[in-house]
Design an enzyme around this catalytic site. Structure first.
Site, PDB file in Angstrom:
ATOM      1  CE  LYS A  12      -3.813  -2.285   2.477  1.00 19.43           C
ATOM      2  NZ  LYS A  12      -4.731  -2.224   3.645  1.00 19.43           N
ATOM      3  CE1 TYR A  52      -9.285  -3.371   0.626  1.00 20.06           C
ATOM      4  CE2 TYR A  52      -8.847  -1.241  -0.368  1.00 20.06           C
ATOM      5  CZ  TYR A  52      -8.404  -2.360   0.302  1.00 20.06           C
ATOM      6  OH  TYR A  52      -7.072  -2.480   0.656  1.00 20.06           O
ATOM      7  CG  ASN A 115      -3.572  -2.630   7.113  1.00 16.98           C
ATOM      8  OD1 ASN A 115      -3.394  -2.236   5.967  1.00 16.98           O
ATOM      9  ND2 ASN A 115      -4.666  -3.264   7.493  1.00 16.98           N
ATOM     10  CG  HIS A 118      -5.136  -6.549  -0.542  1.00 13.29           C
ATOM     11  ND1 HIS A 118      -6.326  -6.736   0.119  1.00 13.29           N
ATOM     12  CD2 HIS A 118      -5.110  -7.478  -1.540  1.00 13.29           C
ATOM     13  CE1 HIS A 118      -7.000  -7.716  -0.466  1.00 13.29           C
ATOM     14  NE2 HIS A 118      -6.282  -8.187  -1.478  1.00 13.29           N
ATOM     15  CD  GLU A 129      -8.326  -9.989  -3.627  1.00  8.30           C
ATOM     16  OE1 GLU A 129      -7.148 -10.241  -3.271  1.00  8.30           O
ATOM     17  OE2 GLU A 129      -9.223  -9.687  -2.820  1.00  8.30           O
TER      18      GLU A 129
END
Ligand code: IDP
Ligand code: MG
Length: 155
Positions: A12, A52, A115, A118, A129
């Site tokens: 991220k 998401y 965080n 992913h 994905e």
């Protein structure tokens, strides 16, 4: 049952901003996961709405999408026996403060949404994905010496 799988990882914008790309990739490499895809991706609002969609009714949905569009992200396809579960274990649970020590999120993060990573949560989602972010020709197949000596039922 043990199974060779591909799983999708995104590093991220906070991983990029904090110069943690190499450290995170290193951990996956040292574990023995095979990198079969690796590239920068600039995420669009449309991609994130789809990616998401399970969080669409949450109050933080719009800000999560903005967070993910701050910079390009790094996409990785990792292959290995039961790699979906192996990667999630290395990454740690969503809230970095609750993650087990030694996981990437526990070691380098304090809060959501920052965080760092992913990682696909099931084999079924990994397949979806992977197609969302990688073209077929961007996912590679090659042999590593360690692939040659796997014994029994994926032990
Ligand atoms: P996961 O990334 O561990 O699979 P998900 O529940 O799928 O967790 O949530 C996707 C991402 O949305 C999380 O990694 C985190 O960045 C963000 N997120 C989840 N819950 C919250 C929250 O309560 N506030 C803000 N961001 C959140
Ligand atoms: Mg998730």
């Amino acid at each position: 049952m043990a199974d060779v799988q591909k799983t999708l990882v995104l590093l991220k914008p906070d991983a990029l901003q904090r110069d943690l790309l190499g450290e995170i990739i290193r951990r996956f490499e040292l574990k023995g996961l095979k990198i079969v895809g690796l590239k920068f991706v600039r995420l669009s609002e449309e991609m994130l709405t789809e990616h998401y969609s399970h969080l669409a009714d949450k109050p933080f949905f719009a800000s999560l999408k903005s967070f993910m569009m701050q910079t390009p992200v790094v996409g990785l396809v990792l292959e290995g026996i039961d790699s979906v579960e192996a990667v999630r274990k290395i990454v740690g649970v969503t809230n970095p403060r609750a993650a087990d020590a030694g996981t990437i999120r526990a070691d380098f993060a304090m809060n959501v949404p920052s965080n760092l990573i992913h990682a696909s949560d099931t084999a079924e989602n990994a397949a979806i994905e992977l197609k969302r972010f990688f073209k077929e020709e961007e996912v590679f197949s090659y042999e590593k010496i360690t692939d040659r000596f796997q014994f029994g039922e994926g032990i």
